[in-house]
Each structure stands twice: as C-alpha cells, then as structure tokens.
Scaffold this motif. Structure first.
Motif, PDB file in Angstrom:
ATOM      1  N   ARG A 101      40.241  80.705 -13.276  1.00 45.37           N
ATOM      2  CA  ARG A 101      40.720  80.411 -14.547  1.00 45.37           C
ATOM      3  C   ARG A 101      39.617  79.804 -15.515  1.00 45.37           C
ATOM      4  O   ARG A 101      38.476  78.984 -15.041  1.00 45.37           O
TER       5      ARG A 101
ATOM      6  N   ASP B 182      38.467  78.585 -19.856  1.00 45.38           N
ATOM      7  CA  ASP B 182      38.587  77.880 -20.357  1.00 45.38           C
ATOM      8  C   ASP B 182      37.998  78.079 -21.413  1.00 45.38           C
ATOM      9  O   ASP B 182      37.320  76.644 -21.725  1.00 45.38           O
TER      10      ASP B 182
ATOM     11  N   TYR C 202      41.904  83.916 -18.543  1.00 44.45           N
ATOM     12  CA  TYR C 202      42.461  82.775 -19.273  1.00 44.45           C
ATOM     13  C   TYR C 202      43.187  83.066 -19.683  1.00 44.45           C
ATOM     14  O   TYR C 202      43.659  84.003 -19.959  1.00 44.45           O
TER      15      TYR C 202
END
Length: 370
Positions: A40, A42, A105
């Motif tokens: 992930r 961000d 994301y």
C-alpha cells in the motif's frame, strides 16, 4: 446569504450508515489487493501541478482543480485520479525496487466537474498497479484481482468490457491511412457510420460491427485483411477471456476510447449488477521517468461510491446495547467476538433508538428482533 449547511455542487456528506458502508468497501478492496501481494502507498491529496501532469502520457490538465500554494507560490492541483501519483512514486522513490512492482491505494479524488451520469465531483477511488510490465499475464492478474476485490466488496453480476485503445492509430499508421485520425477516432467513439463514410474512412466501418461478445468480436477483427497486424492483440484478448472464464461476462468494443486516453494496447471497464454506470476501469499504460524514458505498467481503479449507493456493500457489524452496570470485561469480550458495543450513558437510553440489533441482559445476548 449562503446557508451554512450548503455544500458546493458535486460534493456531499456521507452520513451513517452509508459512511460506515464506504469504509467497509474500502477495507475489503485494500485487503484483497494486499493479500495478492500489493504493497500500500498513500499519496497526498494535492501536489505541484507540473508533477501531477507530467508522469502519465496524455494526462489532461482540464481535470485539475488548482490552487496557489502560499508557501512556495507555485500552482498546486488537487488530484482527480491517484494512478498518476502511484506512477510518480514508482519511478522516483521506489525506482530502485525490483520489477514487477505491485502497489495498491485508496483515497479521495476531486474532479473539476462531474458528468451527467455521475454528477459527483468527489469520490473514493481504490486500485492497484503493476509497474514494469504490460504483458498479457499482468493484464490477466489485474482483471482477476479487480474482480476479487469487487466480489469481496459485495458486488455481483460482474462484467468486463475490453477495448483496444491504440487500435486506430496502429491501423492508420499501417494498412488503413486516413487524413484526420482524430476525427476518425471521434466518429468511431460515437459509432457514426455516416460520418466515417464522409471522412473517407469506410475501411474502419467493420470496427463498429466488431463489438460484442469476445468470441464474436475477435473473429470479426481477425477477418480484417490487415496483414496480421492485430494478431498479437487478438491472441492477448483470447488469453484474457480464457483466464477469466465464467467469473464475469466478457465483451469487446475495439474502438472505445473515451476515458482511455492514456491506456496503450488494452483497456477495460468493469460493471456490476444493480450499480449505476461503471464501477472501475483499467488497462496498460506508460509511466514517464524523470530522465524521459517510459516504463510499462498495468492497473485498475475502482469507484467505491456507486457500490455504496446501490446498497450492495458488505453488511455491517451487529450492535449490542450494554445497559448501565455492564462490566468492561463483558464489553471487551463482545467486541473481540466481532460485535460493536453501545454503552448506556443513562437509564433513558433506548437500545432500538440507538440502532442496536442486540442487548446484553441477564448475562446473555438477546436479539431485539425477537
């Protein structure tokens, strides 16, 4: 005077229980992508306009809402899409990582204006990208993970509409030259046979007919006499269809370009039963490195708000009302078992009015539906 409760056009508040449902959908998509090996990232909500525009080929400045940064005095842009930001991260801060690089994301995006079908300007976008390859295997993985994510998020009756975004430029540069390629692309988008004939582009008319179920569409395209120019793309489409099987309804519209401006050899739109409009799209594309060279990539983006609006999000937790005097250990045990607990703050608190499904009474869990 403007009402203090009035929001700008295309923006809205998410209230309970829809806000919780959106959180569950977002969590389901992220969990699915992470379980498939995607790490992930961000990115920030805003960044310098030039940086946001310069990373993907064919990024459009008309989609950007701009502000002046009071610190740097440079123009910032609020992101209308997160894909370009993931591309920036991949070729700068993560340029040293081995390829293929898998990133996922989720976050809010803001567009300058909505569309007639989808007037919302702010929405929650989640997705995944494979950086370093745009192979058929990578496209198959992207579609499979997208379907897994949508299924986990509660969507059913899934369908995938494939397209070949660079098909017309490929043919125009080879056996089917035209005077105005942009005009041909525009008329093919509108499926306007008469306008194509007026442009002297009759050779492209069979492409309009070659839209529908994958097997039929690929057979019609293969019948075109273009010297084997489409063979590799059609082989790729057939491999995708074989890999997806009956997990989703698969169609092919070879000339669809709207919304696929930066995709290369393959693009796809995702739909779900009972959900208005598309729930996602993806495909192959190129990311521009700081030194100017391009790196292939494949990915997908899902639009989560329509799933929530359609009421197909995963069910929320049961809520247990805890009367005054319930001990902390009981509350902790119930939460560990997956319940949400709502503790009474006074004797006047009412379990049903507070949206509870159960109540803890006489040392037992009792359903309010009984």
């Amino acid at each position: 005077m403007t009402s203090p409760s009035l929001l700008p056009e295309g923006l809205r508040d998410r209230l309970p229980p829809e806000a919780e449902a959106l959180g569950r959908v977002r969590g389901a998509v992220l969990q699915t992508t992470e379980l498939n090996g995607y790490a992930r990232v961000d990115p920030p909500l805003a960044e310098f306009e030039a940086t946001l525009l310069g990373r993907l080929k064919s990024s459009r400045s008309t989609d950007l809402l701009r502000v002046i940064d009071p610190i740097s005095q440079r123009t910032l842009a609020l992101r209308p899409d997160i894909t370009a930001q993931v591309g920036r991260i991949a070729v700068t801060r993560l340029a040293h990582r081995p390829r293929p690089l898998r990133l996922c994301y989720a976050g809010q995006v803001l567009k300058v204006r909505g569309t007639q079908l989808r007037p919302e300007r702010e929405m929650c976008q989640a997705g995944a990208e494979i950086v370093g390859t745009d192979s058929v295997a990578a496209v198959i993985e992207a579609i499979r993970v997208a379907l897994d994510a949508l299924t986990t998020a509660g969507a059913t009756g899934l369908s995938v509409d494939l397209t070949l975004p660079d098909l017309v430029p490929l043919l125009a540069a080879g056996p089917m030259p035209v005077a105005d390629i942009e005009a041909v692309i525009h008329e093919l988008d509108g499926k306007d046979a008469g306008a194509l004939a007026a442009l002297g582009a009759e050779a492209y008319l069979p492409l309009i007919e070659a839209a529908g179920p994958v097997d039929t569409a690929t057979a019609q395209l293969a019948a075109l006499d273009v010297g084997g120019l489409l063979a590799s793309r059609l082989d790729g489409v057939r491999a995708i269809a074989a890999a997806i099987g009956d997990r989703a309804t698969l169609t092919l519209d070879p000339t669809e370009r709207h919304g696929f401006e930066y995709q290369s050899w393959i693009g796809f739109s995702l739909f779900a039963e009972g959900v208005r409009g598309e729930v996602g799209r993806g495909g192959s594309y190129s990311i521009v490195h700081p030194d100017g060279h391009e790196e292939p990539a494949v990915g997908f983006s899902l639009y989560l708000d329509p799933i929530v609006d359609a009421g197909v999000a995963p069910e929320g937790r049961d809520r247990v009302f805890l009367p005054l005097g319930t001990d902390d250990a009981t509350a902790a045990r119930l939460r560990a078992d997956g319940y949400a607990t709502v503790a009474a703050l006074s004797d006047a608190d009412d379990a049903a009015a507070l949206g509870c499904t159960h109540i803890w009474a006489t040392n037992a869990l009792q359903s309010l539906g009984n």
